[in-house]
Design an enzyme around this catalytic site. Sequence first.
Site, mmCIF file in Angstrom:
data_model
loop_
_atom_site.group_PDB
_atom_site.id
_atom_site.type_symbol
_atom_site.label_atom_id
_atom_site.label_comp_id
_atom_site.label_asym_id
_atom_site.label_seq_id
_atom_site.Cartn_x
_atom_site.Cartn_y
_atom_site.Cartn_z
ATOM 1 N N HIS A 4 35.446 29.875 46.501
ATOM 2 C CA HIS A 4 36.251 30.829 47.276
ATOM 3 C C HIS A 4 36.672 30.273 48.631
ATOM 4 C CE1 HIS A 4 32.372 32.205 49.259
ATOM 5 N NE2 HIS A 4 33.201 32.248 50.292
ATOM 6 N N ASP B 68 31.875 30.856 41.221
ATOM 7 C CA ASP B 68 32.215 30.495 42.605
ATOM 8 C C ASP B 68 31.592 29.146 42.958
ATOM 9 O OD1 ASP B 68 33.122 30.588 45.188
ATOM 10 O OD2 ASP B 68 31.634 32.059 45.875
ATOM 11 N N SER C 58 29.112 30.269 53.684
ATOM 12 C CA SER C 58 29.324 30.194 52.237
ATOM 13 C C SER C 58 29.436 28.746 51.788
ATOM 14 C CB SER C 58 30.607 30.935 51.860
ATOM 15 O OG SER C 58 30.482 32.311 52.115
#
Length: 752
Positions: free
Chosen positions: A507, A561, A679
């Site tokens: 992402h 992801d 992330s």
Amino acid sequence: MGPLMVLFCLLFLYPGLADSAPSCPQNVNISGGTFTLSHGWAPGSLLTYSCPQGLYPSPASRLCKSSGQWQTPRATRSLSKAVCKPVRCPAPVSFENGIYTPRLGSYPVGGNVSFECEDGFILRGSPVRQCRPNGMWDGETAVCDNGAGHCPNPGISLGAVRTGFRFGHGDKVRYRCSSNLVLTGSSERECQGNGVWSGTEPICRQPYSYDFPEDVAPALGTSFSHMLGATNPTQKTKESLGRKIQIQRSGHLNLYLLLDCSQSVSENDFLIFKESASLMVDRIFSFEINVSVAIITFASEPKVLMSVLNDNSRDMTDVISSLENANYKDHENGTGTNTYAALNSVYLMMNNQMRLLGMETMAWQEIRHAIILLTDGKSNMGGSPKTAVDHIREILNINQKRNDYLDIYAIGVGKLDVDWRELNELGSKKDGERHAFILQDTKALHQVFEHMLDVSKLTDTICGVGNMSANASDQERTPWHVTIKPKSQETCRGALISDQWVLTAAHCFRDGNDHSLWRVNVGDPKSQWGKEFLIEKAVISPGFDVFAKKNQGILEFYGDDIALLKLAQKVKMSTHARPICLPCTMEANLALRRPQGSTCRDHENELLNKQSVPAHFVALNGSKLNINLKMGVEWTSCAEVVSQEKTMFPSLTDVREVVTDQFLCSGTQEDESPCKGESGGAVFLERRFRFFQVGLVSWGLYNPCLGSADKNSRKRAPRSKVPPPRDFHINLFRMQPWLRQHLGDVLNFLPL
């Protein structure tokens, strides 16, 4: 009246007879210092004096004799009052081809001496040296050299006298120390054909001097770092990693740990000896080397707790268990220090192994041997330990060509009755290395073994090594951690999994495919160790689509992801940049010390084997934060909280539509939550001093950094928050097919 009745009456009338065993007088205070007793005031107890830094005790120790009197120190004729005296460093006796200032008989702590060379000579070494509180000079021996010899001018260390002024091939120089100084290193050195002097540089020391842990740890750590980096069997070495305690990839190391348990060692000190040895075993077994460990404790006689001939000497658990079972009272009837017998036990082991394998076989000849002797005193029985060392050198056929096959480290602890001359005689002597040390106390010994691994010396891509010493930076603790960003703004994190590949979240790239604008920062971006890399190729999981379930009322979905980035250049391994171990690979299998034939399922069962597994991720400011990964039934209750999130999932009826089995779950009250910008970073565990990535940060229900531009500011969610914080991380055990598809030529994967 019978004899028993007479004895009873005597004890009744004179009760003092029952406890009349002699004890030594207690008027033994030292002016300005303190003292400790190994066994109270009883005969055999060793009294050890200590002084503040920059001072030394005179005498250093006293022994309570069986007569109830303190033994007179060897250097005095009468029982003198103990005092703390100022430490001094030795002065130069001579300095060739130059001058030094100031010219003093000896130098106080903090005092400097400066060196200058005459015209035509170049100064090598330290131009200014300072006297340290341990009685040792800092820096390196200053030498004025004109480069005319086959070997460089070997110099004259402070306090030493040298004979021999020719530096051609085959020429020899000899050293001795002035006055009461003690020589450590080689008293004779020869100029060899390769232009290097044989042996170790001689140093003249005060008898009361000792080594700081920060000096000893690098000397030992460099040796073991070279060895560990040189024995990763999954890599091919293109250059020599140096000598040190090195074994070739096809070879084997026998490590012999000898622990002094004589009467002068207190029970607490022996415990620290054991803990230090356990640290050594723990760390050396955490690397992929072929090693067998022998454990020997000794006093008047040796006791072999583990022999290299036993199969379990290759098993860390069994070796540690043997150490833990070592009992201080095993040697209570033996008060002496028989270092000869301890070393002779090593010789006998070697002799038996040679007979089993065959003297002429490669299996025997390729074994390298390292002996670490931990002692607090001087050998006082059994003969000269040097004789045992000579036997060991003979059976191993140690000569100039085979000098690398034996290393003996002699480490004295406590300054009290440690004999510098004996330690120096036992320790190996090799160019540029030291093998004999004296530490101030057992606490210093523990520090050495705790911090001895300098991972910057590991030049192979050995995985999962973080520098855990007290002074390591955040990046050195997690050297796989990288920052991913466009030209300016940081957006995501990632982890080095090889010297050219980074694992991160898909992402991070959903807003555009022009990866030429992106950069990856490897190493510490705030220092010279940071470097920016271009991205050669980005591999995004084709299954990732954040809007894939929008029609189902699921506004964001983070299945698949995961992404890989191939850097435009290979990363040079250092203490600031090193890959993390990826489970289900041969590299991780070696780090876990698992047997050949292990599978990916075995790794999952070992790493994620509890309902709540402690793990970590790296924060925006580089610090390591703690989480707990919920497994089994706890995973279900952890994930169920998502049903309370009505903004992202207004009409969710089945939590598993959002939280699939691709995700690990964390976020209970004691956990930290990742911020936006973290992330893609690794979710990792520690096992056996190595680190393993089991997941990567994907998404969560709470952002603790919301509204703050300060990387050091994180705000915990209030207990009343609905829904409570939950964080979800891609489970790498569930992404194996995709990882194998794209990394099959990079990593060595195990069967599923």
